[in-house]
Design a protein around this motif. Structure first.
Motif, PDB file in Angstrom:
ATOM      1  N   ARG A 168       0.836  -1.207   0.000  1.00 32.61           N
ATOM      2  CA  ARG A 168       0.000   0.000   0.000  1.00 32.61           C
ATOM      3  C   ARG A 168       0.869   1.254   0.000  1.00 32.61           C
ATOM      4  NH1 ARG A 168      -1.154   3.474   3.651  1.00 32.61           N
ATOM      5  NH2 ARG A 168      -0.437   2.196   5.390  1.00 32.61           N
ATOM      6  N   GLU A 169       1.886   1.264   0.839  1.00 34.51           N
ATOM      7  CA  GLU A 169       2.765   2.432   0.929  1.00 34.51           C
ATOM      8  C   GLU A 169       3.551   2.631  -0.368  1.00 34.51           C
ATOM      9  OE1 GLU A 169       4.999   1.696   4.499  1.00 34.51           O
ATOM     10  OE2 GLU A 169       3.405   2.500   5.772  1.00 34.51           O
ATOM     11  N   LYS A 170       3.940   1.536  -1.006  1.00 32.14           N
ATOM     12  CA  LYS A 170       4.657   1.629  -2.275  1.00 32.14           C
ATOM     13  C   LYS A 170       3.807   2.340  -3.331  1.00 32.14           C
ATOM     14  CE  LYS A 170       7.067  -1.234  -5.658  1.00 32.14           C
ATOM     15  NZ  LYS A 170       7.426  -2.605  -6.036  1.00 32.14           N
ATOM     16  N   ARG A 171       2.497   2.123  -3.283  1.00 30.33           N
ATOM     17  CA  ARG A 171       1.584   2.808  -4.210  1.00 30.33           C
ATOM     18  C   ARG A 171       1.254   4.218  -3.758  1.00 30.33           C
ATOM     19  NH1 ARG A 171      -3.072  -1.024  -6.302  1.00 30.33           N
ATOM     20  NH2 ARG A 171      -3.890   0.954  -7.052  1.00 30.33           N
ATOM     21  N   GLY A 172       1.602   4.544  -2.531  1.00 28.03           N
ATOM     22  CA  GLY A 172       1.382   5.893  -2.023  1.00 28.03           C
ATOM     23  C   GLY A 172      -0.073   6.224  -1.761  1.00 28.03           C
ATOM     24  N   VAL A 182      -8.341   4.641   1.165  1.00 29.67           N
ATOM     25  CA  VAL A 182      -8.379   4.545  -0.300  1.00 29.67           C
ATOM     26  C   VAL A 182      -8.176   3.098  -0.734  1.00 29.67           C
ATOM     27  CG1 VAL A 182      -7.232   5.248  -2.436  1.00 29.67           C
ATOM     28  CG2 VAL A 182      -7.653   6.934  -0.635  1.00 29.67           C
ATOM     29  N   ALA A 183      -7.219   2.420  -0.118  1.00 32.78           N
ATOM     30  CA  ALA A 183      -6.970   1.021  -0.446  1.00 32.78           C
ATOM     31  C   ALA A 183      -8.201   0.175  -0.143  1.00 32.78           C
ATOM     32  CB  ALA A 183      -5.763   0.502   0.334  1.00 32.78           C
ATOM     33  N   GLY A 239     -13.146  -2.573  -2.314  1.00 38.32           N
ATOM     34  CA  GLY A 239     -14.555  -2.760  -1.998  1.00 38.32           C
ATOM     35  C   GLY A 239     -14.818  -3.173  -0.562  1.00 38.32           C
ATOM     36  N   PHE A 240     -13.902  -2.819   0.341  1.00 38.55           N
ATOM     37  CA  PHE A 240     -14.026  -3.174   1.753  1.00 38.55           C
ATOM     38  C   PHE A 240     -14.537  -1.980   2.564  1.00 38.55           C
ATOM     39  CE2 PHE A 240      -9.961  -5.901   1.076  1.00 38.55           C
ATOM     40  CZ  PHE A 240     -10.678  -6.864   0.400  1.00 38.55           C
TER      41      PHE A 240
END
Length: 72
Positions: free
Chosen positions: A15-19, A24-25, A30-31
């Motif tokens: 998640r952090e790698k995608r910033g 948002v994640a 869809g959670f």
């Protein structure tokens, strides 16, 4: 380190790698908005379906995400 700990740390790293923020994640997958926080803290174990959704979203295998594979 057990599978749940590996899962939590790998999920957070991806998640952090995608910033992106946890909320948002969660939304992308869809959670519920607090799901990623609970997964990353090890408070909630993912179902097989949730694990599949997260693996697809981050472009990794379910085995990697759960800690059964060492490399992406």
């Amino acid at each position: 380190m057990d599978n749940m700990e590996l899962f939590s740390s790998r999920l957070q790293a991806l998640r952090e790698k995608r910033g992106i923020k946890r909320a948002v994640a969660s939304e992308l997958c869809g959670f519920a908005s607090n799901a990623f926080r609970r997964y990353e803290r090890g408070e909630m174990e993912p179902s097989a379906r949730a694990l599949q959704i997260m693996a697809e979203e981050f472009g990794v295998t379910m085995d990697y995400l759960w800690g059964n594979e060492k490399n992406i």
